[in-house]
Design an enzyme around this catalytic site. Sequence first.
Site, mmCIF file in Angstrom:
data_model
loop_
_atom_site.group_PDB
_atom_site.id
_atom_site.type_symbol
_atom_site.label_atom_id
_atom_site.label_comp_id
_atom_site.label_asym_id
_atom_site.label_seq_id
_atom_site.Cartn_x
_atom_site.Cartn_y
_atom_site.Cartn_z
ATOM 1 N N ASP A 197 0.834 -1.209 0.000
ATOM 2 C CA ASP A 197 0.000 0.000 0.000
ATOM 3 C C ASP A 197 0.870 1.261 0.000
ATOM 4 O O ASP A 197 1.767 1.410 0.822
ATOM 5 C CB ASP A 197 -0.880 -0.059 1.253
ATOM 6 N N HIS A 370 -4.229 4.104 6.575
ATOM 7 C CA HIS A 370 -3.115 3.668 5.735
ATOM 8 C C HIS A 370 -1.772 3.929 6.402
ATOM 9 O O HIS A 370 -1.611 4.884 7.166
ATOM 10 C CB HIS A 370 -3.168 4.391 4.381
#
Length: 555
Positions: A197, A370
């Site tokens: 990610d 995130h």
Amino acid sequence: MKKKQEHKIRIIPLGGLNEIGKNMTVIEVNDEIVVIDCGLAFPEDEMLGVDLVIPDISYLLKNKEKVKALILTHGHEDHIGAIPYVLRDLNVPIYGTRLTLGLVEIKLLEFGIDLNTVKLFTVRAGDVISFNNMRIEFIRTTHSIADSVAVAIHTPLGPIVHTGDFKVDFTPIEGESIDLIRFAELGKQGVLALLCDSTNAERPGFTLSEKTVGATFDRIFSQAQGRVIVATFSSHIHRVQQVINSAEKQGRKICVLGRSMVNVVNKALELGYLKMPDGMLIDVDELDNYPLNKIVLITTGSQGEPMSALSRMASAEHKKVGIIPGDVVIISAAPIPGNEKFVNRVINDLFKQGAQVIYEDIDDIHVSGHACQEEIKLIHNLTRPKYSIPVHGEFKHLIHHAKLAMELGEKNVFVLENGKVLEITKDGAKVVGMVQAGNVLVDGLGVGDVGNVVLRDRRHLAQDGLFIVVLTIDSATRDVISGPDIITRGFIYIRESEPLIEEAKRVIKDVLYFCNKNDITEPNAIKVILKDNLRNFLFEKTRRNPMIIPIITEI
């Protein structure tokens, strides 16, 4: 002697690179394919009238017999939102955790899809599913939604690790923390490739724990004199749980607004991912039975979506709930890039209605789901991949992620684009070509029927308007029987532009005279000449370039 098989692995992103959302990645090992995630994205500003954007799955349809499974990392829309559309052409087994599949079922039922026709298989972190050329292992992670997992695709050349969306949260709201031990074990075994990610790759440090938001909620709820309204993503179960926890401390009832929020909360309560005391949840029709300071509303609309419950409340268009001066409205989400103006519009409208609005810029009511730079480095150091492929993010995010990997000493870092084919063999890895990939636009019930030409016409209409010429011609004599009549929309106001309209009619008549004189009788040819002459005339007079549509009827 039988020649030993040379294994060939292909990694093909079909979405999620150079963009936010629409995540979909193809892992192809010899003659088998698994697909990681199947998400949607919000339309960009120039995609006029478009509701959603989903990945182009042409490559999968061409190789349908190879596709063994769709693997889901978690239940956010940018990872599961395209499933109802893709299932129409590619009904393959779908593997996901309990909550993830629960959210998928909600979507499928909304689309009228019979769940008995879909192959849904529930997995848990630690489970492994096997195919001929690969085994898929599910690894526990932490994100802004419960039941998130990474996947390790074990291949003949080594494991490929796909993190999904993640952050390293040591104090998650529900369940255990990310399984860093398993990432380290895979690193010792030797990770072939890491797809990690990149969304927060620009941000230094660590992402704050989700629990920090709970403390802010406690403070705001204790100080609020009236109702508290919290807008967040419907799938953000952890955030909803913290709203419930803070409301319980203050003795407030919970009312849920917005179809998707109602569906997700009910499903999460059913599956046990949300915990709420009996009698705390009330219906919108019961709101008048309680004092304002005993109510919390949880609603959709954190992205300023025009039809969301919060947007309709802000514009005083909600049928059952209006903003009352003194309401405290918490927008507990960060705007997705491109949605900033919609969110700001809602904030301004809420202030005009007399609400106190709290959003990310002025208080700690949101933390990202995130990983920031140090967490990304941690996963790289634990897995020590032979090849690194930054995923999930705009190009700037991928580049920042690639630089981080190279700072850690990694030599083989590939910044790909959607459709690029990264091929890995025992001899190395290289980009070997491109497959069809891009955007499929969803507009109402239409999927893929709005393309570049239609968008171009919509932009044209939006910028310059429409100019229609209607006339009827005698097919024998070529005389004009009726017209020319002129209709405009979004170009000029006819009643205030009569001189221009009369001049335009003269231009039309001159064109018809020219066509008669030169024996041009084919209707399409006449239309082309009409459009060219009118375009030049209108631009000269107005410096505008409307869409011109001649309608010629012959009788």
